[in-house]
Design a protein around this motif. Structure first.
Motif, PDB file in Angstrom:
ATOM      1  N   ILE A  91      52.500  90.893 -14.297  1.00  0.00           N
ATOM      2  CA  ILE A  91      52.494  89.489 -13.866  1.00  0.00           C
ATOM      3  C   ILE A  91      52.782  89.410 -12.372  1.00  0.00           C
ATOM      4  O   ILE A  91      52.140  88.650 -11.633  1.00  0.00           O
ATOM      5  N   LYS A  92      53.715  90.209 -11.907  1.00  0.00           N
ATOM      6  CA  LYS A  92      54.032  90.225 -10.478  1.00  0.00           C
ATOM      7  C   LYS A  92      52.842  90.729  -9.668  1.00  0.00           C
ATOM      8  O   LYS A  92      52.548  90.200  -8.578  1.00  0.00           O
ATOM      9  N   LEU A  93      52.133  91.742 -10.168  1.00  0.00           N
ATOM     10  CA  LEU A  93      50.959  92.254  -9.474  1.00  0.00           C
ATOM     11  C   LEU A  93      49.895  91.165  -9.336  1.00  0.00           C
ATOM     12  O   LEU A  93      49.290  90.988  -8.274  1.00  0.00           O
ATOM     13  N   ASN A  94      49.672  90.455 -10.419  1.00  0.00           N
ATOM     14  CA  ASN A  94      48.722  89.345 -10.374  1.00  0.00           C
ATOM     15  C   ASN A  94      49.133  88.328  -9.316  1.00  0.00           C
ATOM     16  O   ASN A  94      48.311  87.866  -8.522  1.00  0.00           O
ATOM     17  N   ASP A  95      50.410  87.992  -9.294  1.00  0.00           N
ATOM     18  CA  ASP A  95      50.896  86.979  -8.362  1.00  0.00           C
ATOM     19  C   ASP A  95      50.768  87.421  -6.906  1.00  0.00           C
ATOM     20  O   ASP A  95      50.476  86.613  -6.020  1.00  0.00           O
ATOM     21  N   LEU A  96      50.980  88.713  -6.647  1.00  0.00           N
ATOM     22  CA  LEU A  96      50.830  89.228  -5.286  1.00  0.00           C
ATOM     23  C   LEU A  96      49.387  89.091  -4.804  1.00  0.00           C
ATOM     24  O   LEU A  96      49.124  88.683  -3.669  1.00  0.00           O
ATOM     25  N   VAL A  97      48.444  89.424  -5.673  1.00  0.00           N
ATOM     26  CA  VAL A  97      47.033  89.334  -5.317  1.00  0.00           C
ATOM     27  C   VAL A  97      46.628  87.880  -5.080  1.00  0.00           C
ATOM     28  O   VAL A  97      46.024  87.541  -4.060  1.00  0.00           O
ATOM     29  N   VAL A  98      46.983  87.031  -6.036  1.00  0.00           N
ATOM     30  CA  VAL A  98      46.580  85.625  -5.966  1.00  0.00           C
ATOM     31  C   VAL A  98      47.186  84.932  -4.743  1.00  0.00           C
ATOM     32  O   VAL A  98      46.527  84.136  -4.070  1.00  0.00           O
ATOM     33  N   ALA A  99      48.436  85.245  -4.437  1.00  0.00           N
ATOM     34  CA  ALA A  99      49.142  84.562  -3.349  1.00  0.00           C
ATOM     35  C   ALA A  99      48.534  84.842  -1.982  1.00  0.00           C
ATOM     36  O   ALA A  99      48.620  84.006  -1.075  1.00  0.00           O
ATOM     37  N   ASP A 100      47.892  85.997  -1.808  1.00  0.00           N
ATOM     38  CA  ASP A 100      47.358  86.361  -0.499  1.00  0.00           C
ATOM     39  C   ASP A 100      45.998  85.730  -0.223  1.00  0.00           C
ATOM     40  O   ASP A 100      45.504  85.776   0.897  1.00  0.00           O
ATOM     41  N   ARG A 101      45.353  85.177  -1.248  1.00  0.00           N
ATOM     42  CA  ARG A 101      44.139  84.374  -1.123  1.00  0.00           C
ATOM     43  C   ARG A 101      42.897  85.129  -0.634  1.00  0.00           C
ATOM     44  O   ARG A 101      41.919  84.496  -0.273  1.00  0.00           O
ATOM     45  N   TYR A 102      42.935  86.450  -0.620  1.00  0.00           N
ATOM     46  CA  TYR A 102      41.697  87.173  -0.386  1.00  0.00           C
ATOM     47  C   TYR A 102      40.883  87.224  -1.682  1.00  0.00           C
ATOM     48  O   TYR A 102      39.661  87.310  -1.655  1.00  0.00           O
ATOM     49  N   ILE A 103      41.599  87.193  -2.795  1.00  0.00           N
ATOM     50  CA  ILE A 103      40.988  87.195  -4.120  1.00  0.00           C
ATOM     51  C   ILE A 103      41.212  85.817  -4.726  1.00  0.00           C
ATOM     52  O   ILE A 103      42.357  85.385  -4.914  1.00  0.00           O
ATOM     53  N   LEU A 104      40.102  85.123  -5.027  1.00  0.00           N
ATOM     54  CA  LEU A 104      40.182  83.741  -5.498  1.00  0.00           C
ATOM     55  C   LEU A 104      39.586  83.645  -6.899  1.00  0.00           C
ATOM     56  O   LEU A 104      38.369  83.526  -7.067  1.00  0.00           O
ATOM     57  N   PRO A 105      40.429  83.706  -7.946  1.00  0.00           N
ATOM     58  CA  PRO A 105      39.933  83.613  -9.325  1.00  0.00           C
ATOM     59  C   PRO A 105      39.299  82.249  -9.582  1.00  0.00           C
ATOM     60  O   PRO A 105      39.719  81.237  -9.028  1.00  0.00           O
ATOM     61  N   GLU A 106      38.298  82.254 -10.447  1.00  0.00           N
ATOM     62  CA  GLU A 106      37.628  80.997 -10.793  1.00  0.00           C
ATOM     63  C   GLU A 106      37.637  80.737 -12.294  1.00  0.00           C
ATOM     64  O   GLU A 106      38.212  79.774 -12.754  1.00  0.00           O
ATOM     65  N   ILE A 107      36.951  81.629 -13.041  1.00  0.00           N
ATOM     66  CA  ILE A 107      36.723  81.391 -14.463  1.00  0.00           C
ATOM     67  C   ILE A 107      37.064  82.639 -15.284  1.00  0.00           C
ATOM     68  O   ILE A 107      36.545  83.718 -15.016  1.00  0.00           O
TER      69      ILE A 107
END
Length: 597
Positions: free
Chosen positions: A548-564
């Motif tokens: 969960i923390k790994l996911n949050d690190l990726v998402v927070a930096d905004r280079y990776i933008l999940p959609e669907i």
């Protein structure tokens, strides 16, 4: 339910005081899904009592031709080089792993005699070693026996850096594989390994024959004839392959599963687009199966009205997302574009990334494009449920995006495009040719225009975009573009392999022939450190928190933008019986496919 209660219940199942079914029902009562509950038991070392795959035909053969339609055509048939799912799927006709994942997240033996567990002495408490027992009597298509030597060779082959295998991430942490006898191997890991079901399992676990590939390990790996003419252990024998077009196969009369396969021949046709593929199954019935029918739900429903077939949907971890380039694709360093030695001139500003994230209309993409086949999400990691973060939300907020850019010094010019330090806020955004993706691109372009961002849209033929061709600059793995969008699949009911695509050691580059899984070139020391901790954490609850923390690190930096969070969506002709799994290839159980008459 707290952590202590959960551990008590798992202990009760191990000790036989509670049945597996009762445990799953108890978890469902607490809001968990059945696949999640099954996966929790599997990771805790509780073997599933019955993993038999339903199959009705009384004998092998007699099923005629099975016609498969892949609008993304396969380009090679070596699973260790399969950068795209369509190459994994085509390889699955011929090659097999030791085990695969069923739809409930349970392991099912294929080339293994059984699934390792603590009960059968296959797993050790310290997580440092395990034992695989191989199925006896299995032969390669040329008649050579399948043995422990083949298993050991695949580890050696994939971990040789000069082989440049995409599967290296699944095998690199194995310290040693010891041959106990011809049908037993002991794997020793470099550290305690909770996710032991990585190497030799599912998509990245397909095993190639030592006797045909031993001379092509390392630097000669791309020269092997077997890359295009497979000799496997699977239910079908190779007949013909036209890269980017078609694959032909015939029934293996000496297959190791009695009474299988049912179909006499398989015709896998590539090309076209998702809509035409869906139509050829659902409306006209010309084909039996259509791969990855990424089609607007409204269109799918109209095609289903034709009465020839249905769209089949399965929960999985697949994610449609946008990737912003960390590097500068316009600059060449040491003969390499998009080098990690460069920074993107626009996206290196966090304000730009934050604004773009606010300009993605995820809710509309779900409602008007994917419908029942996808769920809007702010998370990259969505399933199984216990790994899903509750810390992230998404919104469409054009006004806020404008405010962020203005405050960061990006001012609108007379043409309406923002600029700063002589650089205009305009970039190229690529994806594969596919109607939902082009509509998705158009939605993003429109909202970005309202914030002073100019986007040039680029669409690449899917067979090229997802190609393993190391010389083609338009592949998604080269990422010679500013931003791109595609779906990445989660081939296991565990996120360890899925999340290694953001590890710094997985960066795609010229040195590894762009086979590294970190295509974004994103790097973060905290991410690497937590990932390494998760690799050896034996406590399932603590390990889930790490992912969960790994996911949050990726998402927070905004280079990776999940959609669907997309569901596995395939087209099936009426009467064709398959065994889907959101955690493995579509064709993982093709030996057990049949047609009801």
């Amino acid at each position: 339910m707290n952590e202590r209660e959960l551990r008590t219940l798992i202990a009760d199942v191990k000790a036989g005081r509670m049945s597996r079914r009762s445990f799953v029902q108890r978890m469902i009562a607490f809001g968990l899904t059945a696949p999640l509950a099954g996966a929790m038991l599997s990771h805790a070392g509780v073997a599933k009592a019955d993993t038999a795959i339903p199959y009705k035909p009384p004998k092998a053969g007699g099923g005629g031709v099975l016609k498969l339609l892949f609008w993304q055509a396969p380009t090679l048939l070596n699973p260790h080089f399969a950068t795209g799912t369509k190459d994994q799927e085509a390889s699955r006709l011929f090659y097999e792993p030791l085990a695969g994942w069923d739809r409930d997240g349970n392991l099912v033996p294929i080339l293994a005699e059984d699934i390792p567990s603590k009960d059968n002495d296959g797993l050790k408490e310290d997580g440092l070693s395990m034992v695989w027992k191989l199925k006896k009597g299995v032969k390669w298509h040329d008649g050579v026996p399948f043995t422990a030597d083949d298993v050991i060779f695949n580890w050696q082959y994939s971990t040789n850096p000069d082989t440049a295998a995409v599967s290296i991430g699944s095998y690199k942490d194995i310290k040693e594989i010891e041959k106990i006898d011809d049908h037993t191997v002991r794997m020793t890991f470099k550290q305690p390994t909770p996710f032991w079901a990585n190497a030799f399992v599912a998509s990245y676990g397909l095993i190639i024959p030592k006797h045909l590939f031993a001379d092509y390990i390392g630097g000669k790996s791309r020269e092997a004839p077997g890359n295009l003419k497979p000799v496997g252990t699977g239910p079908y024998l190779f007949v013909d392959f036209k890269p980017g077009d078609s694959v032909a196969a015939k029934r293996n009369p000496d297959y190791h599963q009695e009474g299988r396969p049912y179909f006499d021949t398989v015709e896998l046709k590539g090309g076209g687009d998702a809509v035409s593929a869906a139509r050829a199954v659902l409306q006209t019935g010309e084909y039996d199966y259509a791969y990855n029918i990424q089609v607007e739900d409204e269109i799918l429903q109209k095609l289903e009205a034709g009465g020839q077939g249905k769209a089949s949907l399965s929960v999985c971890g697949n994610i449609e997302f946008i990737m912003l380039n960390v590097t500068d694709p316009a600059v060449e360093v040491d003969g390499e574009r998009a080098s990690v030695k460069t920074k993107h001139p626009l996206f290196s500003d966090p304000a730009v990334r934050e604004a773009i994230n606010l300009l993605i209309d995820r809710a509309s993409v779900q409602k008007f494009i994917y419908g029942r086949a996808g769920t809007a999400t702010a998370n990259f990691l969505n399933n199984p449920e216990r790994f899903r973060s509750k810390n992230n939300t998404f919104e469409l907020n054009i006004e806020k995006a404008n405010q962020i850019l203005e405050a960061a010094g990006w001012k609108k010019g007379s043409d309406g495009i923002r600029a700063k330090d002589g650089k205009q806020l305009k970039f190229v955004f690529q994806t594969s040719i596919n109607s939902p993706r082009q509509k998705n691109q158009a939605i993003i372009k429109q909202t970005c225009q309202k914030a002073g961002i100019d986007i040039e849209l680029k669409s690449v033929v899917a067979s090229v975009f997802f190609s393993s061709d190391t010389a083609n600059p338009d592949t998604y793995s080269h990422f010679y573009c500013d931003a791109q969008m595609y779906q990445t699949t989660m081939p296991q009911a565990d996120p360890q392999f899925f999340m290694n695509q953001f590890a710094s050691w997985e960066i795609a580059s010229k040195a590894n022939k762009w086979q590294g899984r970190n295509i974004a070139r994103w790097q973060n020391k905290d991410y690497d450190d937590v990932y390494h901790q998760a690799e050896k954490e034996l406590d399932p609850v603590k390990r889930a928190a790490m992912f969960i923390k790994l996911n949050d690190l990726v998402v927070a930096d905004r280079y990776i933008l999940p959609e669907i969070n997309r569901k596995l969506s395939i087209g099936l002709k009426n009467g064709v019986i398959v065994h889907e799994s959101g955690w493995d290839n579509d064709l993982w159980q093709i030996a057990n496919w049949y047609r009801e008459t």
